[in-house]
Motif scaffolding. Sequence first.
Motif, PDB file in Angstrom:
ATOM      1  N   PRO A 104       0.825  -1.221   0.000  1.00  0.00           N
ATOM      2  CA  PRO A 104       0.000   0.000   0.000  1.00  0.00           C
ATOM      3  C   PRO A 104       0.853   1.262   0.000  1.00  0.00           C
ATOM      4  CG  PRO A 104      -0.822  -1.600   1.586  1.00  0.00           C
ATOM      5  CD  PRO A 104       0.512  -2.110   1.124  1.00  0.00           C
ATOM      6  N   GLY A 105       0.416   2.246  -0.762  1.00  0.00           N
ATOM      7  CA  GLY A 105       1.168   3.494  -0.844  1.00  0.00           C
ATOM      8  C   GLY A 105       0.375   4.553  -1.582  1.00  0.00           C
ATOM      9  N   PRO A 106       1.010   5.669  -1.910  1.00  0.00           N
ATOM     10  CA  PRO A 106       0.329   6.778  -2.581  1.00  0.00           C
ATOM     11  C   PRO A 106      -0.336   6.388  -3.898  1.00  0.00           C
ATOM     12  CG  PRO A 106       2.477   7.464  -1.777  1.00  0.00           C
ATOM     13  CD  PRO A 106       2.410   5.989  -1.611  1.00  0.00           C
TER      14      PRO A 106
ATOM     15  N   ALA B  22      15.015  17.065  -3.546  1.00  0.00           N
ATOM     16  CA  ALA B  22      13.949  17.950  -4.024  1.00  0.00           C
ATOM     17  C   ALA B  22      12.728  17.144  -4.455  1.00  0.00           C
ATOM     18  CB  ALA B  22      14.459  18.794  -5.187  1.00  0.00           C
ATOM     19  N   LEU B  23      12.967  16.010  -5.114  1.00  0.00           N
ATOM     20  CA  LEU B  23      11.869  15.151  -5.559  1.00  0.00           C
ATOM     21  C   LEU B  23      11.066  14.655  -4.366  1.00  0.00           C
ATOM     22  CD1 LEU B  23      10.572  13.576  -7.986  1.00  0.00           C
ATOM     23  CD2 LEU B  23      12.090  11.694  -7.367  1.00  0.00           C
ATOM     24  N   ARG B  24      11.762  14.260  -3.320  1.00  0.00           N
ATOM     25  CA  ARG B  24      11.078  13.757  -2.137  1.00  0.00           C
ATOM     26  C   ARG B  24      10.283  14.855  -1.432  1.00  0.00           C
ATOM     27  NH1 ARG B  24      16.039  11.558   0.962  1.00  0.00           N
ATOM     28  NH2 ARG B  24      14.535  10.845   2.533  1.00  0.00           N
ATOM     29  N   VAL B  25      10.847  16.049  -1.359  1.00  0.00           N
ATOM     30  CA  VAL B  25      10.138  17.166  -0.715  1.00  0.00           C
ATOM     31  C   VAL B  25       8.865  17.500  -1.491  1.00  0.00           C
ATOM     32  CG1 VAL B  25      10.242  19.629  -0.178  1.00  0.00           C
ATOM     33  CG2 VAL B  25      12.203  18.152   0.317  1.00  0.00           C
ATOM     34  N   ILE B  26       8.985  17.570  -2.814  1.00  0.00           N
ATOM     35  CA  ILE B  26       7.820  17.868  -3.646  1.00  0.00           C
ATOM     36  C   ILE B  26       6.760  16.783  -3.492  1.00  0.00           C
ATOM     37  CG2 ILE B  26       7.002  18.087  -6.029  1.00  0.00           C
ATOM     38  CD1 ILE B  26       9.728  19.345  -6.684  1.00  0.00           C
ATOM     39  N   GLY B  27       7.215  15.525  -3.497  1.00  0.00           N
ATOM     40  CA  GLY B  27       6.288  14.403  -3.357  1.00  0.00           C
ATOM     41  C   GLY B  27       5.553  14.435  -2.025  1.00  0.00           C
ATOM     42  N   GLY B  28       6.301  14.653  -0.947  1.00  0.00           N
ATOM     43  CA  GLY B  28       5.677  14.713   0.371  1.00  0.00           C
ATOM     44  C   GLY B  28       4.692  15.866   0.471  1.00  0.00           C
TER      45      GLY B  28
ATOM     46  N   VAL C  15       1.715  11.979  -8.783  1.00  0.00           N
ATOM     47  CA  VAL C  15       1.985  11.179  -7.580  1.00  0.00           C
ATOM     48  C   VAL C  15       3.051  10.135  -7.873  1.00  0.00           C
ATOM     49  CG1 VAL C  15       1.010   9.433  -6.036  1.00  0.00           C
ATOM     50  CG2 VAL C  15      -0.251  11.543  -6.479  1.00  0.00           C
ATOM     51  N   MET C  16       2.936   9.481  -9.021  1.00  0.00           N
ATOM     52  CA  MET C  16       3.908   8.455  -9.386  1.00  0.00           C
ATOM     53  C   MET C  16       5.300   9.057  -9.591  1.00  0.00           C
ATOM     54  SD  MET C  16       4.499   5.298  -9.947  1.00  0.00           S
ATOM     55  CE  MET C  16       5.614   4.178 -10.790  1.00  0.00           C
ATOM     56  N   MET C  17       5.361  10.187 -10.284  1.00  0.00           N
ATOM     57  CA  MET C  17       6.657  10.785 -10.596  1.00  0.00           C
ATOM     58  C   MET C  17       7.336  11.392  -9.373  1.00  0.00           C
ATOM     59  SD  MET C  17       7.242   9.991 -13.650  1.00  0.00           S
ATOM     60  CE  MET C  17       8.798  10.883 -13.754  1.00  0.00           C
ATOM     61  N   THR C  18       6.574  11.727  -8.332  1.00  0.00           N
ATOM     62  CA  THR C  18       7.162  12.309  -7.126  1.00  0.00           C
ATOM     63  C   THR C  18       7.128  11.336  -5.949  1.00  0.00           C
ATOM     64  OG1 THR C  18       5.041  13.320  -6.508  1.00  0.00           O
ATOM     65  CG2 THR C  18       6.542  14.653  -7.821  1.00  0.00           C
ATOM     66  N   ASN C  19       6.825  10.078  -6.239  1.00  0.00           N
ATOM     67  CA  ASN C  19       6.764   9.055  -5.202  1.00  0.00           C
ATOM     68  C   ASN C  19       8.183   8.577  -4.874  1.00  0.00           C
ATOM     69  OD1 ASN C  19       6.338   6.875  -3.548  1.00  0.00           O
ATOM     70  ND2 ASN C  19       4.815   5.896  -4.855  1.00  0.00           N
ATOM     71  N   PRO C  20       8.676   8.832  -3.655  1.00  0.00           N
ATOM     72  CA  PRO C  20      10.033   8.410  -3.295  1.00  0.00           C
ATOM     73  C   PRO C  20      10.244   6.902  -3.458  1.00  0.00           C
ATOM     74  CG  PRO C  20       9.206   9.961  -1.684  1.00  0.00           C
ATOM     75  CD  PRO C  20       8.047   9.591  -2.569  1.00  0.00           C
ATOM     76  N   LYS C  21       9.181   6.119  -3.225  1.00  0.00           N
ATOM     77  CA  LYS C  21       9.310   4.673  -3.386  1.00  0.00           C
ATOM     78  C   LYS C  21       9.587   4.319  -4.839  1.00  0.00           C
ATOM     79  CE  LYS C  21       5.787   1.786  -3.170  1.00  0.00           C
ATOM     80  NZ  LYS C  21       4.664   0.967  -2.656  1.00  0.00           N
TER      81      LYS C  21
ATOM     82  N   LEU D 115       1.133   9.800   4.780  1.00  0.00           N
ATOM     83  CA  LEU D 115       2.183   9.375   3.850  1.00  0.00           C
ATOM     84  C   LEU D 115       3.112  10.537   3.528  1.00  0.00           C
ATOM     85  CD1 LEU D 115       0.035   7.168   1.445  1.00  0.00           C
ATOM     86  CD2 LEU D 115       1.877   6.358   2.930  1.00  0.00           C
ATOM     87  N   GLY D 116       2.528  11.714   3.299  1.00  0.00           N
ATOM     88  CA  GLY D 116       3.354  12.877   3.012  1.00  0.00           C
ATOM     89  C   GLY D 116       4.230  13.249   4.196  1.00  0.00           C
ATOM     90  N   ALA D 117       3.656  13.196   5.394  1.00  0.00           N
ATOM     91  CA  ALA D 117       4.411  13.523   6.602  1.00  0.00           C
ATOM     92  C   ALA D 117       5.553  12.539   6.822  1.00  0.00           C
ATOM     93  CB  ALA D 117       3.480  13.530   7.811  1.00  0.00           C
ATOM     94  N   LEU D 118       5.310  11.260   6.536  1.00  0.00           N
ATOM     95  CA  LEU D 118       6.373  10.258   6.685  1.00  0.00           C
ATOM     96  C   LEU D 118       7.537  10.555   5.758  1.00  0.00           C
ATOM     97  CD1 LEU D 118       4.362   6.908   7.016  1.00  0.00           C
ATOM     98  CD2 LEU D 118       5.763   8.027   8.765  1.00  0.00           C
TER      99      LEU D 118
END
Length: 215
Positions: free
Chosen positions: A24-26, A78-84, A125-131, A202-205
């Motif tokens: 499970p995820g974004p 930067a990608l992770r910050v934007i995604g979160g 969401v997919m493009m900024t998803n850290p996973k 999820l964003g906060a994590l």
Amino acid sequence: MDYSAVFAILVPIAVIQTVGWATPGPNHLTVITASVTAGRAAGLRAAMGIAAGALTWSMIAVSGIAVIFELFPPLYLALRVIGGGYLIYLGINAFRAARRGGVFKLSPDMASPATTAPFRTAYLVMMTNPKAALFFGSILTAFIPPDGAVWLMVVIAFQIGLLAAILNSIAALFFSTGSVMRAFENASYAVSIVFGVLFCGLGALVLWDIAQEFL
């Protein structure tokens, strides 16, 4: 390269991708949101958005551009910050929907981006998803032969995009069935709260994980 060698490359990638999808995820939450709030067509558009993102990431990976994330860590940061931040934005929209009675009680112009623009939202969401960045930037590249032919790279990218389309379409079809939608509609307010908590959580994590690196 013979067919058995190609098979030995494609099968592990498909297995790992499927296992990742089952977690499970974004991506899941975006497809579910579109499916239960706007129906099957919206859910399938969200699924295609995730698939388009997967195809984009796979093309980045097979072309070797993913190495840039290792050479320039600030880009990955930067990608992770934007995604979160974007996940939290979607969560806030869900909370706003709850204040108006729930996602099923909103007029189209007041609904969440996941409902009004499912393909675009799912793609972002997919493009900024850290996973996703982790999977395509490190795990996937471990299975890509460094001296692989161009046609093999194309096949790998196509397989990833196709499998993402199939898996996420299955989720969209399930969550857009009448019985599932009615169940969500009957709990519209609670569903909005849950979606808001999950998106924001999820964003906060993601942001918390980033903060830990600087503490």
